[in-house]
Design a protein around this motif. Structure first.
Motif, mmCIF file in Angstrom:
data_model
loop_
_atom_site.group_PDB
_atom_site.id
_atom_site.type_symbol
_atom_site.label_atom_id
_atom_site.label_comp_id
_atom_site.label_asym_id
_atom_site.label_seq_id
_atom_site.Cartn_x
_atom_site.Cartn_y
_atom_site.Cartn_z
ATOM 1 N N LEU A 81 67.241 47.697 66.171
ATOM 2 C CA LEU A 81 66.067 47.185 66.880
ATOM 3 C C LEU A 81 65.445 46.032 66.093
ATOM 4 C CD1 LEU A 81 62.982 49.568 66.504
ATOM 5 C CD2 LEU A 81 64.770 49.323 64.813
ATOM 6 N N ASP A 82 64.719 45.194 66.771
ATOM 7 C CA ASP A 82 64.084 44.030 66.150
ATOM 8 C C ASP A 82 62.925 44.508 65.264
ATOM 9 O OD1 ASP A 82 62.513 41.739 65.569
ATOM 10 O OD2 ASP A 82 63.285 40.718 67.344
ATOM 11 N N GLU A 83 63.137 44.483 63.945
ATOM 12 C CA GLU A 83 62.129 45.019 63.033
ATOM 13 C C GLU A 83 60.846 44.188 63.030
ATOM 14 O OE1 GLU A 83 63.693 45.578 59.132
ATOM 15 O OE2 GLU A 83 64.679 47.466 59.650
ATOM 16 N N ASP A 84 60.968 42.877 63.179
ATOM 17 C CA ASP A 84 59.769 42.038 63.184
ATOM 18 C C ASP A 84 58.856 42.394 64.356
ATOM 19 O OD1 ASP A 84 60.432 40.656 60.892
ATOM 20 O OD2 ASP A 84 61.506 39.070 61.961
ATOM 21 N N ILE A 85 59.448 42.550 65.549
ATOM 22 C CA ILE A 85 58.650 42.942 66.709
ATOM 23 C C ILE A 85 58.081 44.346 66.510
ATOM 24 C CG2 ILE A 85 58.733 43.470 69.174
ATOM 25 C CD1 ILE A 85 58.819 40.523 68.594
ATOM 26 N N ALA A 86 58.905 45.242 65.965
ATOM 27 C CA ALA A 86 58.441 46.611 65.727
ATOM 28 C C ALA A 86 57.255 46.636 64.774
ATOM 29 C CB ALA A 86 59.592 47.452 65.171
ATOM 30 N N LEU A 87 57.312 45.838 63.694
ATOM 31 C CA LEU A 87 56.209 45.785 62.737
ATOM 32 C C LEU A 87 54.950 45.204 63.378
ATOM 33 C CD1 LEU A 87 58.117 44.615 59.533
ATOM 34 C CD2 LEU A 87 57.103 46.853 59.947
ATOM 35 N N ASP A 88 55.130 44.200 64.231
ATOM 36 C CA ASP A 88 53.971 43.644 64.946
ATOM 37 C C ASP A 88 53.313 44.704 65.820
ATOM 38 O OD1 ASP A 88 54.359 41.181 63.808
ATOM 39 O OD2 ASP A 88 55.365 40.292 65.550
ATOM 40 N N LEU A 89 54.141 45.483 66.499
ATOM 41 C CA LEU A 89 53.605 46.530 67.372
ATOM 42 C C LEU A 89 52.849 47.596 66.581
ATOM 43 C CD1 LEU A 89 56.646 47.043 69.780
ATOM 44 C CD2 LEU A 89 54.396 46.118 70.403
ATOM 45 N N ILE A 90 53.365 47.933 65.402
ATOM 46 C CA ILE A 90 52.740 48.999 64.618
ATOM 47 C C ILE A 90 51.463 48.526 63.938
ATOM 48 C CG2 ILE A 90 53.041 50.495 62.605
ATOM 49 C CD1 ILE A 90 56.000 50.666 63.300
ATOM 50 N N THR A 91 51.531 47.383 63.278
ATOM 51 C CA THR A 91 50.402 46.962 62.435
ATOM 52 C C THR A 91 49.385 46.076 63.155
ATOM 53 O OG1 THR A 91 51.621 45.018 61.624
ATOM 54 C CG2 THR A 91 51.856 47.067 60.381
ATOM 55 N N GLY A 92 49.825 45.374 64.191
ATOM 56 C CA GLY A 92 48.950 44.382 64.799
ATOM 57 C C GLY A 92 47.698 44.892 65.498
ATOM 58 N N PRO A 93 47.816 45.835 66.429
ATOM 59 C CA PRO A 93 46.645 46.213 67.232
ATOM 60 C C PRO A 93 45.459 46.758 66.429
ATOM 61 C CG PRO A 93 48.670 46.970 68.266
ATOM 62 C CD PRO A 93 49.053 46.474 66.917
ATOM 63 N N LEU A 94 45.734 47.655 65.491
ATOM 64 C CA LEU A 94 44.633 48.244 64.722
ATOM 65 C C LEU A 94 43.999 47.211 63.806
ATOM 66 C CD1 LEU A 94 43.025 50.786 64.108
ATOM 67 C CD2 LEU A 94 44.723 51.367 62.358
ATOM 68 N N TYR A 95 44.821 46.367 63.201
ATOM 69 C CA TYR A 95 44.308 45.312 62.331
ATOM 70 C C TYR A 95 43.448 44.325 63.132
ATOM 71 C CZ TYR A 95 44.371 41.871 58.534
ATOM 72 O OH TYR A 95 44.002 41.003 57.542
ATOM 73 N N TRP A 96 43.906 44.009 64.329
ATOM 74 C CA TRP A 96 43.144 43.093 65.189
ATOM 75 C C TRP A 96 41.765 43.662 65.510
ATOM 76 C CZ3 TRP A 96 42.843 38.398 67.377
ATOM 77 C CH2 TRP A 96 42.052 38.255 68.512
#
Length: 241
Positions: A197-212
């Motif tokens: 799976l695309d790890e960059d997209i996966a990391l964005d999905l995991i870390t992005g929303p809460l940080y935002w």
């Protein structure tokens, strides 16, 4: 000079004295060795062991580290000074400069150290529960008054200072991403996520929303339903990759 600094200064002075004594002792030992050889003696000259090496006290170092976070939270990076840090730590400026060259290097070191500590990596046997625990840990950390004040300030400073920008990026990657990657790897091994799976997209999905939500929008107080909903949505999104 504080008592702690006096101890360190004495250690530094002792190191210099020991070095000088060691030099003189070496010369004397050489002469004695020559005399012993002429007399036919077979005993080797004894070397003097330097003593009194300078030692940086760990309790002083920790006091300075804590003072840096307090100073950053109170006045921001731009107004943070070595004088203010030393005053909060209860030491003199010399104690700070023995450890760091200046304010920038001190702050960068603290940021990097916090990144190394990182977050605990959940291993519950389920992707969804791992993510839920990660979000709870992260949300709690970001709600801390010191973090909520320091992170936005350092982000603003990073826009003007490439060194801070690089350190902050490394801090985020070393902390959040290392934990997220372990969660992803465990889920792949369990068959919950597909291999490749695309790890960059996966990391964005995991870390992005809460940080935002907590850092960018500055809304650390989340509704009770937010983390469970975010966890379910992120799990579903990851499984769709």
């Amino acid at each position: 000079m504080t008592d702690a600094e006096a101890v360190e200064a004495a250690g530094a002075a002792g190191a210099g004295t020991a070095e000088a004594a060691g030099t003189a002792g070496a010369a004397g030992a050489a002469g004695s060795a020559g005399a012993a050889a002429s007399a036919g003696g077979d005993s080797a000259p004894r070397r003097r062991t330097p003593a009194g090496a300078a030692v940086l006290r760990e309790d002083v170092t920790q006091a300075i580290r804590a003072a840096v976070l307090q100073e950053l939270a109170a006045v921001g990076y731009a107004r943070t000074s070595i004088e203010g840090i030393a005053r909060r730590a209860g030491v003199g400026k010399t104690a700070v400069y023995r450890r760091w060259r200046g304010k920038l290097h001190l702050v960068l070191d603290i940021v990097s150290a916090l990144a190394v500590e990182g977050l605990p990596a959940p291993d519950t046997g389920s992707l969804e529960t791992d993510l839920r625990l990660l979000y709870e840990f992260t949300s709690r950390a970001l709600r801390h008054p010191v973090a909520s004040q320091i992170i936005p300030d350092l982000q603003a400073e990073a826009a003007r200072n490439p060194e801070i920008d690089e350190a902050l990026r490394k801090a985020v990657r070393s902390g959040q991403e290392s934990v997220a990657l372990r969660i992803l790897a465990a889920a792949v091994e369990r068959g919950e996520l597909r291999r490749g799976l695309d790890e960059d997209i996966a990391l964005d999905l995991i870390t992005g929303p809460l940080y935002w939500r907590t850092v960018i929008l500055r809304q650390p107080r989340l509704p009770k339903s937010h983390l469970p909903t975010l966890t379910r949505a992120t799990t579903a999104a990851l499984k769709s990759l």
